[in-house]
Scaffold this motif. Structure first.
Motif, PDB file in Angstrom:
ATOM      1  N   THR A  40     107.480  69.274   6.119  1.00 34.61           N
ATOM      2  CA  THR A  40     106.170  68.790   5.687  1.00 34.61           C
ATOM      3  C   THR A  40     105.195  68.680   6.861  1.00 34.61           C
ATOM      4  O   THR A  40     103.990  68.648   6.660  1.00 34.61           O
ATOM      5  CB  THR A  40     106.281  67.422   5.000  1.00 34.61           C
ATOM      6  N   LYS A  41     105.750  68.603   8.082  1.00 36.49           N
ATOM      7  CA  LYS A  41     104.900  68.547   9.270  1.00 36.49           C
ATOM      8  C   LYS A  41     105.639  69.220  10.420  1.00 36.49           C
ATOM      9  O   LYS A  41     106.834  68.982  10.624  1.00 36.49           O
ATOM     10  CB  LYS A  41     104.578  67.097   9.637  1.00 36.49           C
ATOM     11  N   ASN A  43     104.775  70.544  14.581  1.00 38.02           N
ATOM     12  CA  ASN A  43     103.909  70.765  15.752  1.00 38.02           C
ATOM     13  C   ASN A  43     104.787  71.199  16.904  1.00 38.02           C
ATOM     14  O   ASN A  43     105.806  70.554  17.178  1.00 38.02           O
ATOM     15  CB  ASN A  43     103.185  69.480  16.177  1.00 38.02           C
ATOM     16  N   SER A  58     100.900  74.480  14.601  1.00 37.91           N
ATOM     17  CA  SER A  58     101.032  73.277  13.789  1.00 37.91           C
ATOM     18  C   SER A  58     100.856  73.606  12.315  1.00 37.91           C
ATOM     19  O   SER A  58     100.117  74.510  11.940  1.00 37.91           O
ATOM     20  CB  SER A  58     100.016  72.208  14.209  1.00 37.91           C
ATOM     21  N   THR A  60     100.724  71.119   8.638  1.00 35.03           N
ATOM     22  CA  THR A  60     100.787  69.803   8.009  1.00 35.03           C
ATOM     23  C   THR A  60     100.541  69.973   6.523  1.00 35.03           C
ATOM     24  O   THR A  60      99.518  70.530   6.126  1.00 35.03           O
ATOM     25  CB  THR A  60      99.736  68.843   8.599  1.00 35.03           C
ATOM     26  N   LYS A  62      99.861  68.069   3.121  1.00 36.86           N
ATOM     27  CA  LYS A  62      99.418  66.799   2.549  1.00 36.86           C
ATOM     28  C   LYS A  62      99.011  67.033   1.103  1.00 36.86           C
ATOM     29  O   LYS A  62      98.701  68.156   0.713  1.00 36.86           O
ATOM     30  CB  LYS A  62      98.221  66.240   3.323  1.00 36.86           C
ATOM     31  N   SER A  66      96.265  70.776   3.052  1.00 35.92           N
ATOM     32  CA  SER A  66      97.259  71.233   4.016  1.00 35.92           C
ATOM     33  C   SER A  66      96.582  72.147   5.036  1.00 35.92           C
ATOM     34  O   SER A  66      95.640  72.859   4.704  1.00 35.92           O
ATOM     35  CB  SER A  66      98.378  71.984   3.307  1.00 35.92           C
ATOM     36  N   THR A 127     108.878  67.082  10.758  1.00 40.07           N
ATOM     37  CA  THR A 127     109.251  66.154   9.693  1.00 40.07           C
ATOM     38  C   THR A 127     109.768  66.971   8.521  1.00 40.07           C
ATOM     39  O   THR A 127     109.065  67.830   7.995  1.00 40.07           O
ATOM     40  CB  THR A 127     108.042  65.309   9.241  1.00 40.07           C
ATOM     41  N   SER A 133     110.740  61.534  10.941  1.00 40.92           N
ATOM     42  CA  SER A 133     110.135  62.493  11.853  1.00 40.92           C
ATOM     43  C   SER A 133     110.932  62.564  13.154  1.00 40.92           C
ATOM     44  O   SER A 133     111.417  61.546  13.642  1.00 40.92           O
ATOM     45  CB  SER A 133     108.696  62.071  12.140  1.00 40.92           C
TER      46      SER A 133
END
Length: 140
Positions: A40-41, A43, A58, A60, A62, A66, A127, A133
């Motif tokens: 989901t995340k 970096n 990266s 992300t 959301k 996203s 994550t 995370s």
């Protein structure tokens, strides 16, 4: 005079709005990353002896929006949004990320997947859905 001020403000608003949306990823494609890799995340920053921030990537995911961004100074590439996500997913395919993998294995697989066997420092934050995370930093 008021017309010019209004015109300038509208132009500034359009420019700022356009720039801030360049990293947006379509909902369906962001969901595909979560469904396929459980991430989901993500970096990653890789520094080499020659270049600080030689690679920065990266993603992300959301509910409302996203985003993805990819910069590789070694290859002189800067991608945003859908194109950045495609590049990141290529690395995920090579990486085969696992939420229960050892930190050293995650670092090694991320560096190799992004094409950096030689690096000075790597910082990774990932994550996985349903997991805490992980933030890892490794220097040689």
């Amino acid at each position: 005079m008021k017309i010019w001020v209004s015109f300038i403000l509208v132009c500034c608003f359009i420019i700022v709005s356009g720039c801030s949306n360049q990293n947006i990823v379509p909902k369906e494609e962001a969901s595909n990353v979560v469904d396929t890799y459980g991430i989901t995340k993500f970096n990653v920053t890789i520094d080499t002896r020659e270049e600080k921030g030689a690679l920065q990537a990266s993603f992300t995911e959301k509910k409302e929006r996203s985003e993805a961004e990819y910069t590789n100074k070694k290859e002189d590439v800067a991608l945003h949004g859908k194109k950045a996500l495609e590049k990141i997913m290529e690395a995920f395919e090579k990486m085969n990320p696992d939420p229960e993998a050892e930190e050293t294995e995650l670092i090694k697989s991320a560096a190799e997947a992004f094409g950096f066997k030689e690096y000075q420092m790597i910082k990774l934050e990932v994550t996985f859905k349903g997991f805490d995370s992980k933030e890892i930093m490794f220097s040689k």
